[in-house]
Design a protein around this motif. Structure first.
Motif, PDB file in Angstrom:
ATOM      1  N   ILE A  39      15.693  21.490 -44.197  1.00 45.21           N
ATOM      2  CA  ILE A  39      15.727  21.035 -42.800  1.00 45.21           C
ATOM      3  C   ILE A  39      15.611  22.218 -41.844  1.00 45.21           C
ATOM      4  O   ILE A  39      14.867  22.161 -40.858  1.00 45.21           O
ATOM      5  CB  ILE A  39      17.015  20.236 -42.520  1.00 45.21           C
ATOM      6  N   LEU A  40      16.317  23.284 -42.132  1.00 46.13           N
ATOM      7  CA  LEU A  40      16.367  24.428 -41.229  1.00 46.13           C
ATOM      8  C   LEU A  40      15.029  25.173 -41.150  1.00 46.13           C
ATOM      9  O   LEU A  40      14.633  25.612 -40.062  1.00 46.13           O
ATOM     10  CB  LEU A  40      17.476  25.384 -41.678  1.00 46.13           C
ATOM     11  N   ALA A  41      14.322  25.323 -42.254  1.00 47.18           N
ATOM     12  CA  ALA A  41      13.055  26.062 -42.265  1.00 47.18           C
ATOM     13  C   ALA A  41      12.043  25.474 -41.280  1.00 47.18           C
ATOM     14  O   ALA A  41      11.505  26.204 -40.440  1.00 47.18           O
ATOM     15  CB  ALA A  41      12.484  26.128 -43.679  1.00 47.18           C
ATOM     16  N   PRO A  42      11.754  24.165 -41.316  1.00 47.83           N
ATOM     17  CA  PRO A  42      10.782  23.641 -40.362  1.00 47.83           C
ATOM     18  C   PRO A  42      11.279  23.640 -38.913  1.00 47.83           C
ATOM     19  O   PRO A  42      10.495  23.842 -37.991  1.00 47.83           O
ATOM     20  CB  PRO A  42      10.510  22.215 -40.831  1.00 47.83           C
ATOM     21  N   VAL A  43      12.570  23.438 -38.717  1.00 46.12           N
ATOM     22  CA  VAL A  43      13.105  23.428 -37.355  1.00 46.12           C
ATOM     23  C   VAL A  43      12.963  24.820 -36.733  1.00 46.12           C
ATOM     24  O   VAL A  43      12.502  24.959 -35.594  1.00 46.12           O
ATOM     25  CB  VAL A  43      14.577  22.946 -37.343  1.00 46.12           C
ATOM     26  N   LEU A  44      13.347  25.849 -37.481  1.00 47.18           N
ATOM     27  CA  LEU A  44      13.205  27.215 -36.973  1.00 47.18           C
ATOM     28  C   LEU A  44      11.749  27.611 -36.829  1.00 47.18           C
ATOM     29  O   LEU A  44      11.369  28.294 -35.870  1.00 47.18           O
ATOM     30  CB  LEU A  44      13.941  28.203 -37.881  1.00 47.18           C
ATOM     31  N   TYR A  45      10.911  27.172 -37.759  1.00 44.15           N
ATOM     32  CA  TYR A  45       9.469  27.448 -37.680  1.00 44.15           C
ATOM     33  C   TYR A  45       8.888  26.821 -36.411  1.00 44.15           C
ATOM     34  O   TYR A  45       8.150  27.474 -35.673  1.00 44.15           O
ATOM     35  CB  TYR A  45       8.778  26.908 -38.931  1.00 44.15           C
ATOM     36  N   PHE A  46       9.242  25.581 -36.154  1.00 44.42           N
ATOM     37  CA  PHE A  46       8.767  24.911 -34.942  1.00 44.42           C
ATOM     38  C   PHE A  46       9.204  25.675 -33.695  1.00 44.42           C
ATOM     39  O   PHE A  46       8.398  25.935 -32.799  1.00 44.42           O
ATOM     40  CB  PHE A  46       9.284  23.466 -34.875  1.00 44.42           C
ATOM     41  N   ALA A  47      10.475  26.047 -33.637  1.00 48.73           N
ATOM     42  CA  ALA A  47      11.000  26.747 -32.459  1.00 48.73           C
ATOM     43  C   ALA A  47      10.306  28.094 -32.259  1.00 48.73           C
ATOM     44  O   ALA A  47       9.923  28.437 -31.129  1.00 48.73           O
ATOM     45  CB  ALA A  47      12.514  26.934 -32.595  1.00 48.73           C
ATOM     46  N   MET A  48      10.135  28.839 -33.337  1.00 54.36           N
ATOM     47  CA  MET A  48       9.488  30.147 -33.229  1.00 54.36           C
ATOM     48  C   MET A  48       7.999  30.012 -32.876  1.00 54.36           C
ATOM     49  O   MET A  48       7.470  30.791 -32.072  1.00 54.36           O
ATOM     50  CB  MET A  48       9.655  30.931 -34.535  1.00 54.36           C
ATOM     51  N   MET A  49       7.324  29.036 -33.451  1.00 59.17           N
ATOM     52  CA  MET A  49       5.910  28.819 -33.129  1.00 59.17           C
ATOM     53  C   MET A  49       5.749  28.346 -31.687  1.00 59.17           C
ATOM     54  O   MET A  49       4.850  28.795 -30.978  1.00 59.17           O
ATOM     55  CB  MET A  49       5.287  27.797 -34.091  1.00 59.17           C
ATOM     56  N   PHE A  50       6.620  27.459 -31.249  1.00 60.63           N
ATOM     57  CA  PHE A  50       6.565  26.983 -29.880  1.00 60.63           C
ATOM     58  C   PHE A  50       6.805  28.148 -28.915  1.00 60.63           C
ATOM     59  O   PHE A  50       6.078  28.316 -27.937  1.00 60.63           O
ATOM     60  CB  PHE A  50       7.603  25.880 -29.646  1.00 60.63           C
ATOM     61  N   GLY A  51       7.816  28.957 -29.210  1.00 57.64           N
ATOM     62  CA  GLY A  51       8.119  30.103 -28.359  1.00 57.64           C
ATOM     63  C   GLY A  51       6.980  31.108 -28.310  1.00 57.64           C
ATOM     64  O   GLY A  51       6.623  31.606 -27.235  1.00 57.64           O
ATOM     65  N   SER A  52       6.385  31.410 -29.448  1.00 56.90           N
ATOM     66  CA  SER A  52       5.277  32.368 -29.453  1.00 56.90           C
ATOM     67  C   SER A  52       4.039  31.778 -28.773  1.00 56.90           C
ATOM     68  O   SER A  52       3.326  32.487 -28.059  1.00 56.90           O
ATOM     69  CB  SER A  52       4.956  32.837 -30.872  1.00 56.90           C
ATOM     70  N   GLY A  53       3.803  30.492 -28.955  1.00 55.14           N
ATOM     71  CA  GLY A  53       2.687  29.847 -28.261  1.00 55.14           C
ATOM     72  C   GLY A  53       2.886  29.856 -26.761  1.00 55.14           C
ATOM     73  O   GLY A  53       1.952  30.101 -25.983  1.00 55.14           O
TER      74      GLY A  53
END
Length: 139
Positions: A39-53
């Protein structure tokens, strides 16, 4: 006109690194059947990708003021995520419980949304130049 800007290139590099880290932790979580990691891997991935985008997209808009509704960043994310995911599994880095068919289904469904985004982008394209002089469009 520049399509690949320095900020899009930096985003692509950041997305590649984030995707590799995501695949590592997701595969590890699946291997160890850790619900928290899965659960944590995709949530953090989404947050980091959204932030970098958000970060690189904002700077990209200042560098080249074209309203592309984020399509170039969406397409870049799609290509990087799916390429890394397919290679990750095909090269044997994935968990033994991971199946390439799931990755291909994700790519297919995401591709449908990308196609909708493309159609929206093409429709909005005629109004996409924000305060640019015609002579500054071509180098």
């Amino acid at each position: 006109m520049k399509i690949i800007t320095p900020f899009l290139a930096r985003f692509a590099l950041t997305a590649t690194i984030l995707t590799i880290v995501f695949r590592y932790f997701l595969s590890d979580g699946i291997t160890h059947q850790s619900t928290m990691a899965i659960i944590l891997a995709p949530v953090l991935y989404f947050a980091m990708m959204f932030g970098s985008g958000w970060y690189f997209g904002k700077r990209d808009g200042e560098y080249l003021p074209i309203l592309d509704i984020g399509f170039r960043f969406h397409l870049t994310t799609y290509m990087i995520h799916n390429l890394v995911s397919i290679l990750w599994i095909e090269m044997g880095f994935g968990s033994r419980y991971e199946d390439i068919h799931v990755t291909l289904m994700v790519a297919m469904f995401w591709g449908a949304f990308l196609l909708i985004h493309l159609l929206w982008y093409l429709r909005m394209r005629k109004n996409s130049i924000n305060d640019l002089d015609k002579e500054d469009l071509f180098e």
